[in-house]
Design a protein around this motif. Sequence first.
Motif, PDB file in Angstrom:
ATOM      1  N   LEU A 390      78.934 -27.276  97.331  1.00 29.71           N
ATOM      2  CA  LEU A 390      79.169 -26.291  96.273  1.00 29.71           C
ATOM      3  C   LEU A 390      77.982 -25.350  96.063  1.00 29.71           C
ATOM      4  O   LEU A 390      78.167 -24.202  95.626  1.00 29.71           O
ATOM      5  CB  LEU A 390      79.487 -27.006  94.958  1.00 29.71           C
ATOM      6  CG  LEU A 390      80.873 -27.645  94.843  1.00 29.71           C
ATOM      7  CD1 LEU A 390      80.982 -28.424  93.534  1.00 29.71           C
ATOM      8  CD2 LEU A 390      81.966 -26.590  94.921  1.00 29.71           C
ATOM      9  N   THR A 441      82.442 -21.371  87.688  1.00 30.22           N
ATOM     10  CA  THR A 441      82.636 -21.118  89.113  1.00 30.22           C
ATOM     11  C   THR A 441      82.824 -22.428  89.871  1.00 30.22           C
ATOM     12  O   THR A 441      83.710 -22.550  90.726  1.00 30.22           O
ATOM     13  CB  THR A 441      81.436 -20.343  89.688  1.00 30.22           C
ATOM     14  OG1 THR A 441      81.271 -19.124  88.971  1.00 30.22           O
ATOM     15  CG2 THR A 441      81.646 -20.032  91.165  1.00 30.22           C
ATOM     16  N   ILE A 445      86.186 -23.599  91.926  1.00 30.09           N
ATOM     17  CA  ILE A 445      86.204 -23.956  93.348  1.00 30.09           C
ATOM     18  C   ILE A 445      86.842 -25.326  93.546  1.00 30.09           C
ATOM     19  O   ILE A 445      87.672 -25.534  94.443  1.00 30.09           O
ATOM     20  CB  ILE A 445      84.777 -23.928  93.926  1.00 30.09           C
ATOM     21  CG1 ILE A 445      84.221 -22.503  93.885  1.00 30.09           C
ATOM     22  CG2 ILE A 445      84.758 -24.463  95.358  1.00 30.09           C
ATOM     23  CD1 ILE A 445      82.738 -22.428  94.167  1.00 30.09           C
TER      24      ILE A 445
END
Length: 456
Positions: A390, A441, A445
């Motif tokens: 990530l 974010t 994801i």
Amino acid sequence: MHDVVDALGERFRTTERAASAKDRFGLQAAVDAVDLDTPGVGNTAALREIDSLYADNAVWFHHPSYVAHLNCPVAVPAVAAEAMLAAINTSVDTYDQSEVATSGGTQSNLQALFLARENVLARLDDARSDDGSDTRRGGLPRLRILATDQAHFSVARAAFLLGLDAEAVVTVPTDAAGRMDAEALRASLLAIDANGAIPMAVVATAGTTDLGVIDPLEPIAEVCEAANVWLHVDAAYGGGLLWAPRRAHLLDGIGRAASVTIDFHKTFFQPVSSSALLVRDSAAFAPTIHHHDYLNPETEAQSADAEPNQVDKSLQTTRRFDALKLWATLRARGAGEIGAMIDTVCDLADEVRELLEDQADFEVLGGSDLSTVLFRFAPPNADRQTCDELVPIIRRVLFRSGRAAVARTVIAGTPWLKLTLLNPDTGIDDITAVLDLVRATGHGILAGRTLEGGAA
């Protein structure tokens, strides 16, 4: 000039993003579309065009959501001085091109290690027998530079440029916080001597790029003095602490170094570039001196009223009067105010680190002597590999959106996001907003991956 200043002022007043969020290929196409082989379009049109191409697509270091690299917002007096020195176009290499001006210095680490190399080779030359051996050719392969794995990459690059062997840079162990271990340094010097090699220099770092920590300068200086080894302190990042009222003590011992690098365009709020190499003994500059009749004739240099030519102190010849920017800032704001601003950004880093430690979906790494914070999005429902994956994705998504600019690095094999806080006008609420973007974010994801897995 007035039009450009007015346009820039409006951009600084109204910009709402750290970056433009425009497509990279679209930006490339816009640049490629300009034909520089055509007749000129005039001053006004040309400046409007670069405003559209450059300023409209710039990364804004003054924006509170820019927290990525060692780029600082700049002091207004320094910007004004930048315009003055660019317009006059002084070159500070010789007195008859500059008069009152002196240089801020560049390429500091390379020049410091060049001076260290010449210092060692001169000692070898003085001690050699009269057998006619070439001490430079025989000595170069034996020279070693000692630094930690947290030292700036420019140390290894300087070793290469100086013609040293591939194994010339010896890694000194660090403590748990990433600072050089002075006793390990002592052992490394003994091992180098036992192997027939020659310690050329020790590079201590006052403000590592990733961790923001300062090597223990006093103990390191004691080891170097006992071994008669050149100590260079790379204080490019941490040099600003010299003016910081509550943190200057972290640089205790820096005055014992043979040379010091300081980048004023990092923690002194100066425009790029403004840096200096400080050398304790001015005689150490001797290896850089070369005389040419068209520049600095030797006969004139030996006269009682010799002009002070800066070309004798640099690896460069023509170079800008970058010191003027720092001078203007100091006269306008004072060292005390600049130092307080440095303390402010370091305080913010401490506050952000404490905030992150209380967040269940963030992981934070260690501490910092300066303004760096290493962290990553690590929710309880994600395994280590997922959290690793990530890090670069979150950074890229945020930057491409223009909403925030954070950096990333890898420590001991683990990827981390990095905040480098250099804006004294940025507050904890601004950073909290950036962290919220990182969190949103990251969750976005993960949710996308879950949907893909379900669809599969």
